[in-house]
Every structure is written in structure tokens, then in C-alpha cells.
Design a protein around this motif. Structure first.
Motif, PDB file in Angstrom:
ATOM      1  N   MET A   1     -46.408 -62.501 -27.952  1.00  0.00           N
ATOM      2  CA  MET A   1     -45.214 -61.797 -28.441  1.00  0.00           C
ATOM      3  C   MET A   1     -45.630 -60.631 -29.345  1.00  0.00           C
ATOM      4  SD  MET A   1     -41.891 -63.621 -30.170  1.00  0.00           S
ATOM      5  CE  MET A   1     -41.792 -62.889 -31.781  1.00  0.00           C
ATOM      6  N   THR A   2     -44.926 -59.500 -29.243  1.00  0.00           N
ATOM      7  CA  THR A   2     -45.268 -58.339 -30.067  1.00  0.00           C
ATOM      8  C   THR A   2     -45.009 -58.651 -31.532  1.00  0.00           C
ATOM      9  OG1 THR A   2     -44.342 -57.057 -28.271  1.00  0.00           O
ATOM     10  CG2 THR A   2     -44.898 -55.850 -30.281  1.00  0.00           C
ATOM     11  N   GLU A   3     -45.959 -58.239 -32.373  1.00  0.00           N
ATOM     12  CA  GLU A   3     -45.730 -58.418 -33.806  1.00  0.00           C
ATOM     13  C   GLU A   3     -44.822 -57.297 -34.288  1.00  0.00           C
ATOM     14  OE1 GLU A   3     -49.399 -59.706 -36.143  1.00  0.00           O
ATOM     15  OE2 GLU A   3     -50.206 -58.962 -34.246  1.00  0.00           O
ATOM     16  N   LEU A   4     -43.769 -57.655 -35.000  1.00  0.00           N
ATOM     17  CA  LEU A   4     -42.793 -56.639 -35.425  1.00  0.00           C
ATOM     18  C   LEU A   4     -43.246 -55.900 -36.682  1.00  0.00           C
ATOM     19  CD1 LEU A   4     -39.459 -58.531 -34.655  1.00  0.00           C
ATOM     20  CD2 LEU A   4     -40.800 -56.999 -33.199  1.00  0.00           C
ATOM     21  N   VAL A   5     -44.218 -56.505 -37.375  1.00  0.00           N
ATOM     22  CA  VAL A   5     -44.911 -55.794 -38.458  1.00  0.00           C
ATOM     23  C   VAL A   5     -46.382 -56.123 -38.279  1.00  0.00           C
ATOM     24  CG1 VAL A   5     -45.313 -55.642 -40.945  1.00  0.00           C
ATOM     25  CG2 VAL A   5     -42.985 -55.934 -40.108  1.00  0.00           C
ATOM     26  N   THR A   6     -47.237 -55.105 -38.208  1.00  0.00           N
ATOM     27  CA  THR A   6     -48.662 -55.407 -38.101  1.00  0.00           C
ATOM     28  C   THR A   6     -49.325 -55.176 -39.453  1.00  0.00           C
ATOM     29  OG1 THR A   6     -49.199 -53.170 -37.388  1.00  0.00           O
ATOM     30  CG2 THR A   6     -48.749 -54.767 -35.658  1.00  0.00           C
ATOM     31  N   VAL A   7     -50.315 -56.008 -39.711  1.00  0.00           N
ATOM     32  CA  VAL A   7     -51.075 -55.905 -40.963  1.00  0.00           C
ATOM     33  C   VAL A   7     -52.529 -55.692 -40.567  1.00  0.00           C
ATOM     34  CG1 VAL A   7     -51.717 -57.103 -43.097  1.00  0.00           C
ATOM     35  CG2 VAL A   7     -49.471 -57.539 -42.047  1.00  0.00           C
ATOM     36  N   ALA A   8     -53.083 -54.554 -40.943  1.00  0.00           N
ATOM     37  CA  ALA A   8     -54.473 -54.261 -40.564  1.00  0.00           C
ATOM     38  C   ALA A   8     -55.254 -53.896 -41.815  1.00  0.00           C
ATOM     39  CB  ALA A   8     -54.508 -53.111 -39.565  1.00  0.00           C
ATOM     40  N   VAL A   9     -56.436 -54.503 -41.930  1.00  0.00           N
ATOM     41  CA  VAL A   9     -57.293 -54.166 -43.075  1.00  0.00           C
ATOM     42  C   VAL A   9     -58.541 -53.500 -42.529  1.00  0.00           C
ATOM     43  CG1 VAL A   9     -58.603 -55.057 -45.027  1.00  0.00           C
ATOM     44  CG2 VAL A   9     -56.372 -56.044 -44.473  1.00  0.00           C
ATOM     45  N   ASP A  10     -58.798 -52.312 -43.028  1.00  0.00           N
ATOM     46  CA  ASP A  10     -60.000 -51.574 -42.619  1.00  0.00           C
ATOM     47  C   ASP A  10     -60.705 -51.144 -43.905  1.00  0.00           C
ATOM     48  OD1 ASP A  10     -61.940 -50.192 -41.351  1.00  0.00           O
ATOM     49  OD2 ASP A  10     -60.650 -48.611 -40.544  1.00  0.00           O
ATOM     50  N   GLY A  11     -61.813 -51.806 -44.213  1.00  0.00           N
ATOM     51  CA  GLY A  11     -62.498 -51.513 -45.477  1.00  0.00           C
ATOM     52  C   GLY A  11     -61.557 -51.795 -46.646  1.00  0.00           C
ATOM     53  N   PRO A  12     -61.386 -50.830 -47.543  1.00  0.00           N
ATOM     54  CA  PRO A  12     -60.575 -51.079 -48.735  1.00  0.00           C
ATOM     55  C   PRO A  12     -59.080 -50.839 -48.530  1.00  0.00           C
ATOM     56  CG  PRO A  12     -61.579 -48.903 -48.866  1.00  0.00           C
ATOM     57  CD  PRO A  12     -62.038 -49.503 -47.568  1.00  0.00           C
ATOM     58  N   ILE A  13     -58.678 -50.517 -47.280  1.00  0.00           N
ATOM     59  CA  ILE A  13     -57.276 -50.105 -47.066  1.00  0.00           C
ATOM     60  C   ILE A  13     -56.529 -51.091 -46.177  1.00  0.00           C
ATOM     61  CG2 ILE A  13     -55.818 -48.279 -46.061  1.00  0.00           C
ATOM     62  CD1 ILE A  13     -58.180 -46.400 -46.992  1.00  0.00           C
ATOM     63  N   MET A  14     -55.370 -51.523 -46.676  1.00  0.00           N
ATOM     64  CA  MET A  14     -54.485 -52.355 -45.857  1.00  0.00           C
ATOM     65  C   MET A  14     -53.361 -51.472 -45.328  1.00  0.00           C
ATOM     66  SD  MET A  14     -52.014 -55.534 -46.933  1.00  0.00           S
ATOM     67  CE  MET A  14     -53.182 -56.853 -46.670  1.00  0.00           C
ATOM     68  N   THR A  15     -53.127 -51.542 -44.021  1.00  0.00           N
ATOM     69  CA  THR A  15     -52.015 -50.775 -43.445  1.00  0.00           C
ATOM     70  C   THR A  15     -50.945 -51.736 -42.937  1.00  0.00           C
ATOM     71  OG1 THR A  15     -53.483 -48.971 -42.817  1.00  0.00           O
ATOM     72  CG2 THR A  15     -51.366 -49.061 -41.699  1.00  0.00           C
ATOM     73  N   LEU A  16     -49.728 -51.554 -43.472  1.00  0.00           N
ATOM     74  CA  LEU A  16     -48.576 -52.333 -43.026  1.00  0.00           C
ATOM     75  C   LEU A  16     -47.759 -51.406 -42.133  1.00  0.00           C
ATOM     76  CD1 LEU A  16     -47.510 -53.844 -46.493  1.00  0.00           C
ATOM     77  CD2 LEU A  16     -48.805 -54.985 -44.661  1.00  0.00           C
TER      78      LEU A  16
END
Ligand code: COA
Length: 256
Positions: A1-16
Motif C-alpha cells: 500500500m502507498t505510504e501517505l506520508v513518507t519519512v526518509a533520513v539521509d545523513g543528518p536530514i529527515m524529510t517528511l
């Protein structure tokens, strides 16, 4: 199922990233839950030094899901409302938050920006807070923060008349900091996030705590929430939500 909010961490940055483009990223209770969890994780994890909030599709977000509001108005809403956790998470976050805003930012889509530290917008962004048009009242401490930022006259016109503010005007008024071309928006937000991530985090967090009165903000949110909850259950609001579902204009003059 598609996530309706994605949470990605790349190094020191979290992207919501809000990811419900077919519904203009309207925010459901579950989506607020993921956003709130993300903010909490960023606050607790020493490796995360900056947060980006952005979205997929043609809108930033159409604000709270109106069918969720309609359920609450008839007493069948969720027992736990994650929006409260999300808003308090924003208000108390002492790590920097960068927002990348394109398209429509309705309701909480605009009021959440008042809690972000650097807001980047495209010229085509449209900030709109139509609370009174929905028979509701300002939330997310916007009754305090919006007029503090842009003055009462402009704030009232946004909240009560539902006036739209475009990206260029948002920068002029101080609702946003940078104007970016649509294709450059994400890169701009990311570059700022990297710059912030390299700053001394102790000083940055202490600066945020000094510059943002989180106790007053939380107190204002709680006061607004009480009135908001009352208004949600009003016949006026029921008419507003019915009108949206039926794709027609609401008739408010029937209420005195
Ligand atoms: N809650 C739930 N669904 C929403 C929504 C919201 N806040 N905003 C948009 N949607 C849905 C629409 O119902 C539509 O669903 P459908 O395709 O199943 O009919 C879909 O998203 C696309 O929206 P649509 O209205 O067709 O797009 P548009 O470009 O003509 O208009 C908006 C976009 C955002 C201007 C319009 O949808 C709108 O006014 N939404 C309500 C915004 C609002 O009042 N939010 C609450 C603020 S407190």
C-alpha cells in the motif's frame, strides 16, 4: 500500500513528505500520526540535525481531510486525534525545520509554516486559511502567530475572507523566506537544510528556544483547540462539510 506520508533520513536530514496527491495531500488522522512520529524521532535522534517538510503532486496540502472533520462533527471521529501531537511537535521542535511549498497550502498547510524556520515557496504557491468559510476558527496558534507575522489586517482577511496569498506576496509579507522556481524548489530546501545541519546544533537549538515562546504557543493552541472542537460540532460546520461533499456553495444565512 502507498505510504501517505513518507519519512526518509539521509545523513543528518529527515524529510517528511506528504504523499496523497489524488486528494491534494489532504491530511487524515493517520497522516498526522506519521508526521508527529517523524518529528518526535527527529527530536530524539542526535544524528538528525534538520527536518524538511515537503509534498508530492501539485499541491502542498489541501489541509485537514474534510471527511474526517465531517465524522468528528457527528461524533464518530477517531478517539485519538494525532493532529494535536503533530502541532505540539512542531511548536516544541528545537531542531530547524525547512519547508518546500508549491501549489496550494490550505488551512494547516499554511499554519504549519508559521512553525517552520525557513520556508521556500514557488511563485505559484497559494497560501490560504479559509477557517471562517468552513465555519471554523484559526488553529495551530495561528490566531497569535499569523497576525504577529503579517499584521491584523492581512491576517483577518486571510482567516475570515479566505484571501489567497501567492508565493511572491508570501515572501514580501514574511510568511516565507525564499522564492524558487518549481524545478529548483527541492534543491533550494535541501541546500538550506545542509547549511543548517553544519551549524553548531547546541547553539541552534538554544536560539530556537529563545526566539520561539513555545509555552505561549502551546497555551494558545490549547485555547484554540477548545473553541475549534466546539465549532466542529456546530450546525454551521455541518453545513460547510455537507456543501463540500455535495460540491456546492454552503448556505450560512439560514443560521442566526
Ligand atoms: N479533504 C478531503 N478531500 C479533499 C480535500 C480535503 N481537504 N481537498 C481536496 N480533496 C479531494 C476532493 O474531494 C477531490 O476528491 P475526488 O477526486 O474524490 O472528488 C480531490 O481531492 C481533488 O480535489 P478537487 O476539489 O477536485 O480539486 P480542485 O483543484 O478543483 O480544488 C481545492 C482543490 C483544494 C481548492 C479544493 O479541493 C478544496 O477547496 N478543498 C478543501 C480545502 C479545505 O477547505 N481544507 C480544510 C482547511 S481547514
Amino acid at each position: 500500500m502507498t505510504e501517505l506520508v513518507t519519512v526518509a533520513v539521509d545523513g543528518p536530514i529527515m524529510t517528511l513528505s506528504m504523499n496523497r496527491p489524488d486528494k491534494k495531500n489532504a491530511l487524515t488522522n493517520a497522516m498526522y500520526g506519521v508526521l508527529a512520529d517523524g518529528l518526535q524521532r527527529a527530536q530524539d535522534d542526535p544524528a538528525i540535525r534538520c527536518i524538511i517538510i515537503r509534498s508530492e503532486g501539485d499541491s502542498f496540502t489541501a489541509g485537514n481531510d474534510l471527511s474526517d472533520f465531517a465524522s468528528i462533527s457527528v461524533g464518530s471521529g477517531p478517539t485519538v486525534r494525532h493532529v494535536t501531537r503533530f502541532l505540539h511537535g512542531l511548536a516544541t521542535a528545537d531542531k530547524p525545520i525547512v519547508a518546500a511549498v508549491h501549489g496550494l497550502a490550505v488551512g494547516v498547510g499554511t499554519t504549519m509554516l508559521l512553525h517552520c524556520d525557513v520556508v521556500c515557496v514557488t511563485e505559484q504557491a497559494r497560501l490560504v486559511t479559509p477557517f471562517v468559510n468552513l465555519a471554523l476558527v484559526p488553529e495551530a496558534a495561528s490566531s497569535l502567530l499569523l497576525q504577529a507575522r503579517i499584521g491584523y489586517a492581512r491576517a483577518f482577511s486571510m482567516v475570515a475572507l479566505g484571501e489567497h496569498v501567492d508565493g511572491k506576496t508570501a515572501v514580501e509579507w514574511g510568511l516565507a523566506r525564499y522564492l524558487a522556481a518549481p524545478e529548483a524548489l527541492r534543491a533550494k530546501a535541501l541546500a538550506i537544510a545542509h547549511t543548517l545541519a553544519e551549524k553548531p546544533i547546541g547553539a541552534l537549538r538554544a536560539t530556537k528556544r529563545l526566539m520561539r515562546d513555545s509555552a505561549l504557543i502551546a497555551q494558545t493552541m490549547d485555547r484554540e483547540s477548545e473553541v475549534f472542537a466546539e465549532r466542529l460540532k456546530s450546525p454551521e460546520a455541518a453545513e460547510a462539510f455537507r456543501a463540500f461533499a455535495e460540491k456546492r456553495a454552503p448556505n450560512f444565512v439560514q443560521f442566526s
